[in-house]
Design an enzyme around this catalytic site. Structure first.
Site, PDB file in Angstrom:
ATOM      1  N   ASP A   1      -1.731  -8.388   0.959  1.00  0.00           N
ATOM      2  CA  ASP A   1      -0.477  -8.425   0.206  1.00  0.00           C
ATOM      3  C   ASP A   1      -0.098  -9.855  -0.158  1.00  0.00           C
ATOM      4  O   ASP A   1       0.313 -10.139  -1.282  1.00  0.00           O
ATOM      5  CB  ASP A   1       0.665  -7.793   1.023  1.00  0.00           C
ATOM      6  CG  ASP A   1       0.492  -6.299   1.187  1.00  0.00           C
ATOM      7  OD1 ASP A   1      -0.490  -5.913   1.846  1.00  0.00           O
ATOM      8  OD2 ASP A   1       1.303  -5.520   0.657  1.00  0.00           O
TER       9      ASP A   1
ATOM     10  N   HIS B   1      -0.158   0.576   9.707  1.00  0.00           N
ATOM     11  CA  HIS B   1      -1.445   1.104   9.237  1.00  0.00           C
ATOM     12  C   HIS B   1      -2.304   1.466  10.434  1.00  0.00           C
ATOM     13  O   HIS B   1      -3.519   1.529  10.340  1.00  0.00           O
ATOM     14  CB  HIS B   1      -2.195   0.083   8.391  1.00  0.00           C
ATOM     15  CG  HIS B   1      -1.352  -0.576   7.369  1.00  0.00           C
ATOM     16  ND1 HIS B   1      -0.645  -1.714   7.631  1.00  0.00           N
ATOM     17  CD2 HIS B   1      -1.087  -0.242   6.090  1.00  0.00           C
ATOM     18  CE1 HIS B   1       0.027  -2.052   6.548  1.00  0.00           C
ATOM     19  NE2 HIS B   1      -0.218  -1.187   5.604  1.00  0.00           N
TER      20      HIS B   1
ATOM     21  N   GLY C   1       0.826  -1.198   0.000  1.00  0.00           N
ATOM     22  CA  GLY C   1       0.000   0.000   0.000  1.00  0.00           C
ATOM     23  C   GLY C   1       0.863   1.250   0.000  1.00  0.00           C
ATOM     24  O   GLY C   1       1.992   1.228   0.483  1.00  0.00           O
ATOM     25  N   SER C   2       0.334   2.339  -0.549  1.00  0.00           N
ATOM     26  CA  SER C   2       1.036   3.607  -0.458  1.00  0.00           C
ATOM     27  C   SER C   2       0.835   4.186   0.941  1.00  0.00           C
ATOM     28  O   SER C   2       0.059   3.670   1.726  1.00  0.00           O
ATOM     29  CB  SER C   2       0.514   4.576  -1.522  1.00  0.00           C
ATOM     30  OG  SER C   2       0.849   4.090  -2.804  1.00  0.00           O
ATOM     31  N   GLY C   3       1.571   5.251   1.237  1.00  0.00           N
ATOM     32  CA  GLY C   3       1.461   5.862   2.562  1.00  0.00           C
ATOM     33  C   GLY C   3       2.629   5.517   3.468  1.00  0.00           C
ATOM     34  O   GLY C   3       2.686   5.972   4.603  1.00  0.00           O
ATOM     35  N   HIS C   4       3.571   4.700   2.960  1.00  0.00           N
ATOM     36  CA  HIS C   4       4.748   4.305   3.756  1.00  0.00           C
ATOM     37  C   HIS C   4       6.035   4.874   3.180  1.00  0.00           C
ATOM     38  O   HIS C   4       7.120   4.374   3.468  1.00  0.00           O
ATOM     39  CB  HIS C   4       4.850   2.787   3.823  1.00  0.00           C
ATOM     40  CG  HIS C   4       3.600   2.112   4.249  1.00  0.00           C
ATOM     41  ND1 HIS C   4       3.031   2.359   5.472  1.00  0.00           N
ATOM     42  CD2 HIS C   4       2.782   1.222   3.624  1.00  0.00           C
ATOM     43  CE1 HIS C   4       1.918   1.628   5.572  1.00  0.00           C
ATOM     44  NE2 HIS C   4       1.750   0.945   4.468  1.00  0.00           N
TER      45      HIS C   4
ATOM     46  N   LYS D   1       5.376  -8.141   2.418  1.00  0.00           N
ATOM     47  CA  LYS D   1       5.130  -7.919   3.839  1.00  0.00           C
ATOM     48  C   LYS D   1       3.903  -8.742   4.255  1.00  0.00           C
ATOM     49  O   LYS D   1       2.955  -8.880   3.501  1.00  0.00           O
ATOM     50  CB  LYS D   1       4.893  -6.428   4.116  1.00  0.00           C
ATOM     51  CG  LYS D   1       6.095  -5.574   3.694  1.00  0.00           C
ATOM     52  CD  LYS D   1       6.021  -4.152   4.239  1.00  0.00           C
ATOM     53  CE  LYS D   1       4.814  -3.368   3.771  1.00  0.00           C
ATOM     54  NZ  LYS D   1       4.679  -3.273   2.295  1.00  0.00           N
TER      55      LYS D   1
END
Lengths: 357, 209
Positions: free
Chosen positions: A110, A219, A54-57, A105
């Site tokens: 995922d 998250h 996911g994006s945001g990391h 991960k």
């Protein structure tokens, strides 16, 4: 919600366009579907290293595409796994014939999406292995949960396996190294504040001004306990000792068995740290915590490690695996042997991590 | 008989249900997950809805498989593979069919359930999609076996599905992101069990017409 965005629906594309404009000397962004590769094609004979999530990391994973680290990264929506077509197209783009190692991960989505992508790539004749990273010691139980989450060790794996891939490791040898680094690495995170995903516009979880969450995931998954805010020394001592005192962890991880031509469950056990171990110490910001405060964490962590007879031989300090604007930090300790140190020290040239090119 | 028109109406109803319940599903997911289920399901079925005109020339199996590919490539998270596999297995089972008998509808539902269980490795009681879908499939097929007509069997399936979703409230999650909460996952309805109940209800609504 206050964010530097235009419309929430367009942020992934716009931010990727920004990366392309900023780092066009190193990377190439593909937009349909989204994936980032190195500017140059994978050299013949080199295993391609692919990750995603996911994006945001950020800067993980896209910021780690480049010489000495990843060959491709697949960004999903914010905090949402990328989809199999992304990893499948990325695999086709970067496979040089020597195979693709996917670093995954350990999150339910995922794992499933990478598994479907691997099936699709293998149907096209590409050799693939998926290695799962699960290093978050805040999750104690693997029997009644989805197991430990993949956090800080992922960054170190991408550097170390990236170095080994440049050095000519074949898919089997690279997979074994990847699994070893995962077994040797352990992490724990904590949060002072929540974070806001642009699509929702409200905090992912509620936390009061005088509270902290120990053992948080990237998250905002809950951790071990919600507690009153303490000093950096108390927090760091507790986190460092928790990592060092974590007992042997047993779990079953899935991997592709090329001989049997099917996915198999493999039991994996990692050993606790012991006096005399050498470690790479990684102090990470969740995004909202300034680097200055990370040095406060590093100071206490170094004292605790010295007292416990653990020697820090390398370190990494900064925001590398973040959770949007969340304030908080994580500590990752990775037991380092000669092979791990050799490839930790190997050259790397990526947008977010560079080493003596 | 369930015709292609019913199937296309089912998909349109589902897309509308996901749009209407986007915030509700995300709210459920905020309590025990990562606050994106409504957004992800809405994104996926919005795309399916856009493609419906292009599905008209396909048979039912091919329509369901096309839905599967769209969900797999747009939903993401765990729901993408799970619902993608559900439609994929259902589509494989219904390959070449232009209309379905009530018995074949039961096979479609059973194949979908089998797909979800294969991908997610979940069983009843773990606070997942399976807790709503499995009772629905069983209720439908039992009802049909007991001599009920199609509409009665569908009504039973919807009721069992909604009841199954509600019954996830006191459960402790053992799969997916909610499992990290342990005891704290009690008291919240599972978002996946809820979204599948919208899918089954949308099917019933489509077939009523």
């Amino acid at each position: 919600m206050k964010k530097l965005i235009n419309h929430p629906d367009n942020i992934i594309r716009e931010q990727l366009e920004g990366m392309q404009l900023a780092h066009g000397d190193l990377i190439k962004v593909n937009y349909e579907p989204y994936y980032i590769t190195r500017k140059e094609a994978t050299p013949e004979g080199k295993v391609a290293l692919v990750s995603g999530g996911g994006s945001g990391h950020e800067p993980m994973h896209g910021g780690f595409v480049g010489k000495g680290m990843l060959d491709a990264a697949c960004p999903g929506e914010v905090f949402t796994s990328p989809t199999p077509d992304q990893m499948f197209e990325a695999a086709k783009a970067v496979d040089s014939g020597s195979g693709v190692l996917n670093i995954v991960k350990n999150y339910t989505g995922d794992v499933m999406n990478f598994e479907m992508a691997a099936d699709m790539a293998m149907a096209e004749g590409i050799k693939v292995q998926n290695i799962i990273v699960d290093d978050d010691i805040a999750v104690k139980d693997s029997l009644y949960t989805a197991g430990r989450r993949g956090v800080g060790t992922t960054v170190l794996i991408e550097k170390i396996c990236g170095g080994a891939a440049e050095d000519g490791y074949d898919l089997k040898k690279l997979s074994d190294l990847c699994k070893k680094v995962n077994r040797y690495g352990r992490s724990m995170g904590m949060a002072l504040t929540s974070c806001i995903t642009p699509a929702n516009g409200s905090p992912s979880f509620e936390i009061s001004d005088d509270e902290m969450e120990i053992g948080i995931g990237i998250h905002g998954e809950p951790g071990i306990e919600r507690d009153k805010l303490k000093s950096v020394d108390e927090i760091t001592e507790m986190m460092t000792n928790s990592i060092l005192d974590d007992p042997a962890y047993h779990r079953v991880l899935k991997e592709w068995d090329a001989g049997k031509n099917q996915w198999v469950d493999v039991e994996v056990v990692d050993d606790p740290f012991k006096k005399g171990d050498q470690v790479i110490a990684f102090v990470n910001s969740m995004g909202g915590t300034p680097v200055s405060e990370l040095y406060g964490v590093y100071r206490k962590m170094a004292h605790v490690l010295e007292k416990r007879g653990i020697k820090v031989v390398r370190n990494l300090i900064g925001p590398f695996i973040t959770s949007l604007e969340m304030q908080g930090c994580s500590i990752t300790l990775l037991k380092a042997d000669d092979e791990i140190l050799k490839y930790w020290d190997a050259p790397a040239l990526t947008p977010a991590l560079r080493k003596k090119m | 008989m369930v015709t292609k028109k019913h199937i296309l109406q089912w998909l349109e109803n589902t897309a509308n249900a996901m749009e209407d319940n986007r915030q509700y599903l995300t709210k459920l997911d905020t309590a025990i997950g990562d606050a994106d289920h409504g957004n992800n399901m809405h994104r996926g079925f919005k795309k399916v809805k856009e493609q419906l005109p292009a599905f008209k020339g396909k048979d039912i199996g091919a329509i369901l498989k096309a839905v599967a590919m769209t969900l797999i490539s747009t939903v993401g998270g765990a729901s993408g593979p799970l619902y993608g596999t559900m439609f994929m297995h259902a589509g494989n089972k219904m390959a070449g069919k232009e209309e379905l008998t009530p018995k074949e509808m039961g096979e479609l539902l059973a194949a979908g359930l089998e797909g979800v269980k294969m991908r997610g490795k979940a069983s009843v009681g773990e606070k997942t999609i399976v807790d709503a879908l499995e009772p629905a499939v069983e209720a439908y097929n039992q009802s049909l076996g007991n001599g009920s007509d199609f509409q009665q069997a569908m009504n039973r399936a919807v009721a069992a599905c909604e009841k199954g979703a509600e019954e996830t409230i006191p459960m402790i999650a053992k799969k997916g992101r909610a499992s990290y909460l342990g005891e704290r996952s009690k008291g919240h309805q599972d978002p996946g069990a809820t979204s599948v109940s919208f899918i089954i209800k949308s099917l019933n609504d489509a077939c009523l017409n």
